[in-house]
Design an enzyme around this catalytic site. Structure first.
Site, PDB file in Angstrom:
ATOM      1  N   ASP A 185       3.700  11.631   1.455  1.00  8.93           N
ATOM      2  CA  ASP A 185       3.593  10.363   1.272  1.00  8.93           C
ATOM      3  C   ASP A 185       4.245  10.207   0.047  1.00  8.93           C
ATOM      4  OD1 ASP A 185       1.742   7.576   2.558  1.00  8.93           O
ATOM      5  OD2 ASP A 185       0.708   8.255   0.679  1.00  8.93           O
TER       6      ASP A 185
ATOM      7  N   GLU B 175       8.213   9.738   2.476  1.00  6.97           N
ATOM      8  CA  GLU B 175       8.499   8.917   2.252  1.00  6.97           C
ATOM      9  C   GLU B 175       9.155   8.030   1.392  1.00  6.97           C
ATOM     10  OE1 GLU B 175       5.395   5.073   2.452  1.00  6.97           O
ATOM     11  OE2 GLU B 175       4.712   6.429   1.330  1.00  6.97           O
TER      12      GLU B 175
ATOM     13  N   ASP C 161       1.640   0.982   8.815  1.00  4.79           N
ATOM     14  CA  ASP C 161       1.290  -0.187   7.600  1.00  4.79           C
ATOM     15  C   ASP C 161       2.329  -1.762   7.017  1.00  4.79           C
ATOM     16  OD1 ASP C 161       0.460   1.815   5.255  1.00  4.79           O
ATOM     17  OD2 ASP C 161       2.918   2.195   5.108  1.00  4.79           O
TER      18      ASP C 161
END
Ligand SMILES: [Ca+2]
Ligand SMILES: [Ca+2]
Lengths: 586, 586
Positions: free
Chosen positions: B328, B357, B424
């Site tokens: 992340d 990410e 998301d």
């Protein structure tokens, strides 16, 4: 607006951290196309009322080469994060360049369009050792600098300087010879010594390593090296050794073992081969440097080889306190090895200098995870082509130097190893056809340019010699054989470089446009308050050079001659001697 | 010839090793400017009679975007070393581009002019795990996929799917719920599971880590994870976990300790702060993710933090045999940490997949020393803009996809994590305004494109939902709530992708020029012998699509419907249903 000419991609030379709070951003545009370029930027998370909050800061044109202008800005993002784009104005139209392409107006509904410098992490900042940018190097070819200990002379060594250098003759030069002559070096003012290899090897150049863990007995022993490093450090001189990790020498015992035992050798995986026995004719069945069968390429993916070479790297730093490693044929060894190498040697000495021998574009090795610098051969080539060979014009010289400056980050350029000759090339005076004025000009540029300059032993006393081995003559220690005038010039330039940090790596370099003067070219180094201007007269006649600044009421000093002038009118015109130079400060 | 538009720089996407013997070379030129481009190349040490020996091989145009053409060639240098330049011909003039600039004729007196790929070292080749390019991923948000163990439901958990998802409600989803529903996944045919975080955390999304070494008790325990991995592996499904190393959660005990004890805390250097006590208002005096005071940024330059996080990385691989790490906010953590991370986790499991990410240009993380792939958001954006939002034309879609393809090496593209939605974003069906035909088209493209595709849980059964938390509804397990038609489409496309490697990452992708047909766009995947052509009809009316190849005498199969045709004339025209698609093989 020529959109196709515009180039920017984050990281490398276009967007990089210069310090742990400062980013440098550059963009390339077609030459003379843009009137104004500015940087639109903001913190990616700084939003207000559904709109991204941005600033716009102007960029300056930092240089131009044959096809392009380069624009630059330094910026400190308050939270060390930045999204950004460029506002380009060619006088007719304005466009916003983002990572997703061009827009008429900056889109502010999403930061996703924009280039990202996601976080300025301190550890990722490229940092060469801070001492490097103030260092003046001196390259020693140990067999030819000084014979301080006749007892270690190889069999058949010739008396010092009694014959021309050949591929295979010896004169007895050694480490004690450097110690004995430390005063020459201290007097000259150099602050770093780069030694071509000193490890046990067969040849006189010692690039054919037999034992990476031993000093060649012709050069002395480990105690001599310890003493040498100590003496150098006492004189404020750093010491850099040369290592050949790409390939071993033919007489490297591990290679000899494979030659002898083939697949039975415990070292069979130390080299690149799938066939045993090893054969050398008609063509070696193992990988080599170039097609040289006596230089077997080491397998730097083999954990045993990796550990062996890493220990070499660590050993000489740990036990002998050396200050730098120069890495031969560095571009042919894998990046993965160099990352390990950096980690290991910097763990022992964080400010060790790691210098790679790479002749071409070296950005992939200069991202902070591998080398601190490479040998700046493009600098060498441009200097030679302009001054010695006359194959390029001043215009081309300035364009080429500007191209190179913009290929790398500023903090990379400051550590670049600038050389004008080495044990591999004809001597610079020979390249100049013996013209001492040209050589003085070259030293003037070398010692006032961005980077860390290196002087090849003997060039400072006007030695000459053709392509190697001719360029490897014994150092002339008889004063009558030394060009004292040249020595004093180099000495003075080194002294000035120490005295005026602008001559070294402080401030910004700008070339005066090549069409400004018909016979002189010039560049300035400026920190915003003080400027030093280097003017070089390329013609055989004295030149009148009107300083291209309004200096009325300012004091101007020629820091080389010590003369001072008070500018009483707007125009100040200086006389520059035929094939001469001047260094003005104002 | 527009010289300013031409771009090449070695490494990255322009010159890279694709295998341990094959180099890919690309160059960018102005769109429609060049007639022919070829690669002049040779071994740097291969000389004859003072002249460098070279070959010239033609390059092919591999794509065009809005401003540029891209040219490509694959080459195997016999000694894994290459110097090279480009011969450019625009129909009027020919030029040779070298690293030192343009020449009318290739200079052959020195290789120093030329670009260098100095040595193709095996260890430097970018290699994502070989299984990745054939994997079809499925993303699970664990709190919402299945409740397999009511005993671990958090207090106040709501009955499954009894309410809309909110920021702070819980429904009891857990790891056992995934095990219980493995048949659904196996039936669908996916071969990789990507779990958003499962470590102990406060929220329902678990991105606010409290303990990186514990499974969140709401999701089960370590035995459950072991069983889950085992069951997945038995079904040929890999398992990827999600880690947040950029910042910890607010309730991370080390952060709580610093909050409580300030400078006295042994963890005071785990975060980015110089002031104690920590304050959160009006603005935190420590670095955070975005401006989120409850997400303190971890200091990944602190050796204790490094070791802690590296052990997290190692632990779940070593003890639980997971197959991938999704990282992340990977772009805000330093490169240096990621290099260490890669070295450590790959030492345990060499074919572990490391997925970062990153939303923007990710080349600096994809050089082989950090990640195997990044989340391919440019893919997402282009798919959404074309199919769902209608904000770009087919022409722009093709140009944008071509730009992205050429931003990275081919072997990087093959491992790119292609997604069309996630926890998301609004669900893809919602983005499509509920239009199931469009969603089918999107799945068709997703599952026939370069990269490794990912399906967000429930999208395959036609679930809908707006921006999070709306997109995090409980998985619909009642068959009557599932869109079986959509499920069968996705299932079939996955099956075809397995059956026809060309639909996955075999061969080369080429777009048919956008102006070829008014309502359909198409691309081919070809290995030189067999071609699969994907045709997508963007209009609400059936289209006649003449296949742009001379296929007379060839057999053509629609591999989706199973229909076969024998082309009897030069022109074969296919009917493509309104908002439909076809997959032809010939
Ligand atoms: Ca001696
Ligand atoms: Ca449960």
């Amino acid at each position: 607006m020529l959109k196709e000419a515009i180039y920017h991609r984050p990281k490398d030379n276009y967007a990089y951290a210069c310090t742990n709070e400062e980013l440098h951003i550059r963009i390339r545009t077609k030459k003379d196309d843009m009137k104004e370029v500015s940087l639109l930027n903001g913190d990616p998370y700084d939003w207000q009322d559904g709109k991204w909050n941005t600033n716009t800061v102007p960029m300056i044109k930092s240089g131009s080469d044959q096809l392009f202008d380069y624009w630059f800005v330094s910026i400190k993002p308050p939270f060390r994060r930045m999204r950004y784009g460029f506002i380009l104005n060619d006088g007719n139209e304005t466009a916003c360049l983002t990572e997703k392409g061009f827009y008429d107006e900056p889109p502010l509904d999403d930061t996703g369009y924009y280039y990202a410098f996601p976080y300025l992490n301190n550890i990722d900042v490229f940092r060469a050792p801070s001492w490097v940018k103030d260092t003046v190097w001196y390259q020693i070819f140990p067999e030819r600098f000084g014979n301080g200990d006749p007892s270690n002379d190889p069999e058949g060594a010739l008396p010092w300087d009694s014959a021309p250098p050949e591929r295979d003759n010896f004169f007895g030069g050694d480490l004690q010879g450097v110690i004995n002559n430390i005063d020459h070096l201290a007097q000259l003012g150099i602050t770093g010594l780069y030694f071509t290899p000193i490890f046990k090897a067969y040849s006189n150049h010692k690039y054919d390593t037999i034992d990476y863990m031993e000093i060649d007995p012709q050069f002395g022993d480990k105690d001599t090296l310890k003493k040498l490093v100590q003496v150098c450090h006492e004189h404020g001189i750093r010491v850099m050794l040369d290592a050949v990790f790409n390939h071993s020498g033919f007489y490297f015992p591990q290679f000899q073992d494979v030659l002898e035992k083939g697949a039975e050798s415990p070292y069979k995986d130390w080299f690149h081969t799938n066939e045993f026995p090893l054969v050398m004719e008609p063509r070696p069945n193992y990988d080599t440097f170039a097609f040289e069968k006596s230089m077997p390429k080491l397998d730097t993916e083999n954990p045993e080889v990796i550990e062996y070479l890493l220990e070499v790297g660590r050993y000489w730093v740990r036990e002998f306190d050396i200050d730098g490693w120069r890495l031969d044929v560095a571009n042919e060894v894998d990046h993965s090895f160099w990352r390990k190498f950096r980690t290991e040697v910097k763990a022992i000495k964080p400010d060790l200098y790691i210098l790679g021998e790479i002749w071409h574009d070296s950005m992939p090795w200069l991202r902070g995870d591998q080398f601190d610098a490479v040998m700046n051969y493009p600098f060498t080539t441009n200097i030679l082509n302009l001054f010695a060979r006359g194959t390029i014009s001043v215009k081309e010289f300035i364009e080429n130097m500007t191209t190179v400056n913009h290929m790398y980050p500023k903090n990379v350029n400051e550590a670049a190893f600038n050389l004008i000759g080495s044990h591999d090339t004809p001597r610079i005076l020979t390249e100049c056809g013996g013209n001492e004025d040209k050589l003085k000009q070259i030293f003037t540029v070398l010692l006032s340019y961005i980077g860390t300059p290196c002087i090849y032993y003997g060039d400072e006393i006007g030695m000459s010699g053709p392509q190697d081995p001719g360029c490897r003559e014994c150092m002339k220690w008889n004063e009558e054989d030394q060009n004292q005038d040249m020595f004093e010039h180099v000495q003075k330039m080194i002294q000035l470089r120490k005295e005026y940090p602008l001559l070294a790596n402080e401030g910004e370099l700008h070339f005066i446009p090549s069409n400004y003067h018909e016979s002189c070219f010039a560049y300035t180094k400026s920190n915003g308050e003080t400027t030093i201007m280097v003017v070089v007269n390329m013609s055989d006649e004295e030149a009148s050079y009107p300083l291209p600044f309004n200096l009325k009421g300012r004091k101007i000093a020629n820091i080389y001659t010590g003369e001072e002038y008070a500018a009483e009118s707007d125009d100040l015109t200086a006389k520059i001697a035929a094939n001469g130079f001047a260094l003005f400060q104002f």
